[in-house]
Design a protein around this motif. Structure first.
Motif, short mmCIF file in Angstrom:
data_model
loop_
_atom_site.label_atom_id
_atom_site.label_comp_id
_atom_site.label_asym_id
_atom_site.label_seq_id
_atom_site.Cartn_x
_atom_site.Cartn_y
_atom_site.Cartn_z
N LYS A 1 0.56 -1.23 0.13
CA LYS A 1 -0.34 0.61 -0.28
C LYS A 1 0.84 1.43 -0.41
CE LYS A 1 -4.29 -1.83 0.57
NZ LYS A 1 -5.49 -1.29 -0.80
N THR A 2 1.98 0.76 0.32
CA THR A 2 2.89 2.44 0.90
C THR A 2 3.55 2.50 -0.63
OG1 THR A 2 2.99 1.73 3.53
CG2 THR A 2 4.52 3.30 1.96
N VAL A 3 4.23 1.35 -1.08
CA VAL A 3 4.90 2.01 -2.30
C VAL A 3 3.73 2.17 -3.49
CG1 VAL A 3 5.19 0.36 -3.90
CG2 VAL A 3 6.16 -0.08 -2.38
N ASP A 4 2.40 1.68 -3.25
CA ASP A 4 1.69 2.52 -4.68
C ASP A 4 0.89 4.00 -4.36
OD1 ASP A 4 0.02 -1.03 -4.32
OD2 ASP A 4 0.91 -0.40 -5.47
N LEU A 5 1.02 4.61 -3.06
CA LEU A 5 0.75 5.79 -2.27
C LEU A 5 2.07 6.23 -3.06
CD1 LEU A 5 -0.98 5.62 0.23
CD2 LEU A 5 -1.79 5.65 -1.79
N CYS A 6 3.43 5.92 -2.40
CA CYS A 6 4.64 7.06 -3.07
C CYS A 6 4.88 6.81 -4.64
CB CYS A 6 5.75 6.71 -2.82
SG CYS A 6 5.75 5.95 -0.48
N LEU A 7 4.35 5.81 -5.39
CA LEU A 7 4.61 5.70 -7.00
C LEU A 7 3.56 6.63 -7.05
CD1 LEU A 7 5.64 2.23 -7.17
CD2 LEU A 7 6.85 3.61 -7.38
N GLN A 8 2.55 6.50 -6.79
CA GLN A 8 1.18 7.67 -7.77
C GLN A 8 1.25 9.23 -7.18
OE1 GLN A 8 -2.74 6.98 -5.68
NE2 GLN A 8 -3.50 8.46 -7.02
N TYR A 9 2.08 9.60 -6.00
CA TYR A 9 2.21 11.05 -6.20
C TYR A 9 3.64 11.09 -6.46
CZ TYR A 9 3.46 15.27 -2.95
OH TYR A 9 3.99 16.11 -2.97
N TYR A 10 4.82 10.37 -6.98
CA TYR A 10 6.09 11.20 -7.13
C TYR A 10 5.89 11.43 -8.68
CZ TYR A 10 8.40 11.72 -3.17
OH TYR A 10 8.59 12.24 -1.59
N LYS A 11 5.17 10.41 -9.38
CA LYS A 11 4.39 10.19 -10.29
C LYS A 11 5.51 8.81 -11.24
CE LYS A 11 2.79 14.92 -11.26
NZ LYS A 11 3.10 15.88 -11.73
N LEU A 12 5.34 7.87 -10.57
CA LEU A 12 6.41 6.73 -11.09
C LEU A 12 5.20 5.22 -11.44
CD1 LEU A 12 9.16 6.79 -8.62
CD2 LEU A 12 9.52 7.53 -10.91
N ASN A 13 5.66 4.57 -12.36
CA ASN A 13 4.74 3.06 -12.93
C ASN A 13 6.04 2.33 -12.04
OD1 ASN A 13 3.83 5.29 -14.80
ND2 ASN A 13 5.54 3.77 -16.12
N SER A 14 4.29 1.57 -11.42
CA SER A 14 4.57 -0.08 -10.80
C SER A 14 5.79 -1.10 -11.14
CB SER A 14 3.12 -0.74 -10.37
OG SER A 14 2.46 -0.92 -11.69
N SER A 15 5.51 -0.35 -12.65
CA SER A 15 6.87 -0.87 -13.56
C SER A 15 8.54 -0.64 -12.98
CB SER A 15 6.71 -2.04 -14.72
OG SER A 15 7.01 0.39 -15.10
N ASP A 16 8.53 0.84 -12.39
CA ASP A 16 9.49 1.29 -11.85
C ASP A 16 10.03 0.74 -10.31
OD1 ASP A 16 8.50 4.25 -13.14
OD2 ASP A 16 9.35 2.55 -14.06
N ILE A 17 9.00 -0.24 -9.94
CA ILE A 17 9.89 -0.57 -8.54
C ILE A 17 9.89 -1.81 -8.60
CG2 ILE A 17 9.15 -1.01 -5.88
CD1 ILE A 17 8.79 1.63 -5.62
N THR A 18 11.10 -2.48 -7.87
CA THR A 18 11.03 -4.40 -8.38
C THR A 18 11.46 -5.05 -7.24
OG1 THR A 18 12.74 -4.63 -9.92
CG2 THR A 18 12.68 -6.50 -8.76
N THR A 19 10.67 -6.17 -6.46
CA THR A 19 10.66 -6.69 -5.29
C THR A 19 11.49 -7.69 -4.97
OG1 THR A 19 7.94 -5.95 -5.11
CG2 THR A 19 8.80 -7.86 -3.51
N VAL A 20 12.23 -7.57 -4.82
CA VAL A 20 13.95 -8.33 -4.92
C VAL A 20 13.42 -8.86 -3.67
CG1 VAL A 20 16.05 -8.57 -4.20
CG2 VAL A 20 14.97 -6.35 -5.12
N GLN A 21 12.49 -8.70 -2.22
CA GLN A 21 12.04 -10.46 -1.28
C GLN A 21 11.48 -9.52 -0.40
OE1 GLN A 21 15.63 -11.49 1.72
NE2 GLN A 21 14.41 -11.29 3.22
N LYS A 22 9.89 -10.27 -0.65
CA LYS A 22 9.02 -10.39 -0.06
C LYS A 22 9.14 -10.05 1.72
CE LYS A 22 5.56 -10.74 -3.03
NZ LYS A 22 3.98 -11.46 -3.58
N PHE A 23 8.46 -9.97 2.51
CA PHE A 23 8.64 -9.97 4.05
C PHE A 23 8.87 -11.32 4.47
CE2 PHE A 23 9.21 -6.49 6.38
CZ PHE A 23 8.63 -5.40 6.24
#
Length: 416
Positions: free
Chosen positions: A253-275
């Protein structure tokens, strides 16, 4: 002929006596604590009822007489009666310097606070508890002594058993000598085989080591749990699994809101390791606009969410851990990629701390909104060039708070 393993049995009896005494003191302490809590609540309620009419206007003489009357109870260390301004109106008690448990209750008259009553009840020490339980301790000591004497009399072997044991020990001695000789032979054969293998390995061509490939164009955010007591090792998957899923949900949820605010796409961030037990890792290319600002805001918002989750779960007596996070680029001097550098940097942080290690030209992107301070006591190149995020300006703080509130509201609405 003595009884076998007399020393071991004596040690067990000593441990048993010590454990029995500990349980006796523990049970007595628990009972005294419960009695003291009930007595403290009752006395404060009674004293408030008796003194509330004398507090406003303050009648110090009557209040002093009340305090002295209640202080005659041998379990009372001290009594204080204060007005609404925290000024002492009356005191009582013969052992005011004695440590104890303090019970406080406000005096309310017509829903208005007119004063406060504080009663300190004496908390007995371990020595006092032992003195009150001396009879039970002596009886326990006598019982353990009788067990020791009974063991010496019952477990002592007969003459025929003693002779049979000597013969058995002689036979075992010969068998051990034979096994020792066989073991020495096996060691010799193994040493010869290892020497032959090393000799053959010297004639084989050496494999070329592949150079370490560093990712110089990415930034990584590593979020880990602060677990100095190793609690994760004691929790089963049925407890840790849902907790990790909730942390991952907050991070998504945090990643989605921050990407939307800073005008970035979801494909720009890579999840290297989940919790999981080792936390979570996400990565983004440093060439993306506002990449560092986005990662820093993600770290700050998730830390706020983690703090809320920690306080709530602690109140509910559920398993929860505090978190720490670090953002880093690759470190060529240490041959570390951004993911490896972030993982190593976060290990030097305590709970609720955030750190960042990036080139100076990227630090300018966040220095206007986040307060950066050097890491204390750096031990390597990574720590010397890293900064701890010590705060943020009002604009960044309001943005982080709004993101936190929006995520928590969405979670509560789904739960309802």
């Amino acid at each position: 002929m003595n009884a076998p393993r007399q020393g071991l049995f004596a040690s067990l009896l000593i441990v048993s006596f010590a454990f029995h005494t500990f349980l006796l003191v523990l049970a007595t302490t628990h009972q005294l604590n419960e009695n003291r809590a009930s007595q403290g609540q009752l006395m404060t309620s009674q004293l408030v009822t008796d003194s509330i009419s004398e507090m406003e206007p303050a009648n110090t003489v009557s209040l002093a007489l009340l305090a002295d009357r209640y202080a005659t109870n041998p379990s009372v260390a001290s009594i204080r009666i204060l007005n609404a301004s925290k000024q002492v109106l009356a005191t009582g008690g013969q052992t005011k310097t004695r440590e104890g448990e303090v019970f406080v209750r406000d005096a309310l008259q017509n829903e208005k606070k007119v004063g406060t009553v504080e009663i300190t009840l004496i908390k007995p020490s371990i020595g006092e508890i032992l003195r009150t339980q001396w009879l039970a301790i002596i009886v326990s000591l006598l019982i353990h002594g009788l067990l020791w004497l009974a063991y010496r009399a019952i477990a002592r072997p007969s003459r025929s058993e003693f002779l049979a044991r000597i013969n058995n020990e002689s036979r075992l001695k010969h068998e051990i000598q034979s096994l020792t000789q066989a073991l020495e032979q096996e060691k010799h054969n193994a040493a010869v085989a290892i020497a032959q293998a090393q000799k053959n390995a010297q004639h084989q061509p050496k494999k070329e080591q592949k150079p370490i490939v560093l990712d110089n164009s990415s930034l990584a955010l590593n979020i880990q749990f602060y677990d100095p007591k190793q609690l994760l090792d004691t929790v089963n998957k049925t407890v840790s699994g849902p907790y990790f899923n909730l942390c991952q949900l907050f991070l998504n949820k945090t990643v989605d809101l921050c990407l939307q605010y800073y005008k970035l796409n979801s494909s720009d961030i890579t999840t290297v390791q989940k919790f999981d037990d080792h936390g979570a890792v996400i990565s983004i290319s440093a060439e993306q606009p506002n990449a560092l600002q986005c990662l820093t805001m993600i770290s700050a918002v998730f830390q706020l969410l983690s703090d809320v989750l920690y306080k709530r779960y602690r109140e509910e007596k559920r398993f929860v851990l505090q978190t720490r996070s670090a953002i880093s680029s690759s470190v060529e001097a240490m041959q570390l990629s951004s993911v490896q550098a972030a993982e190593r940097l976060v290990l030097q942080l305590a709970a609720k701390e955030n750190a960042v290690h990036v080139p100076n030209h990227l630090l300018k992107d966040i220095s206007d909104h986040f307060q950066l301070v050097s890491l204390p006591n750096p031990t390597n190149v990574l720590a010397r060039h890293a900064f701890m995020i010590n705060g943020m300006d009002s604009e960044a703080a309001e943005l982080a708070q709004s993101f936190r509130t929006e995520i928590l509201k969405s979670k509560q609405s789904k739960a309802s």
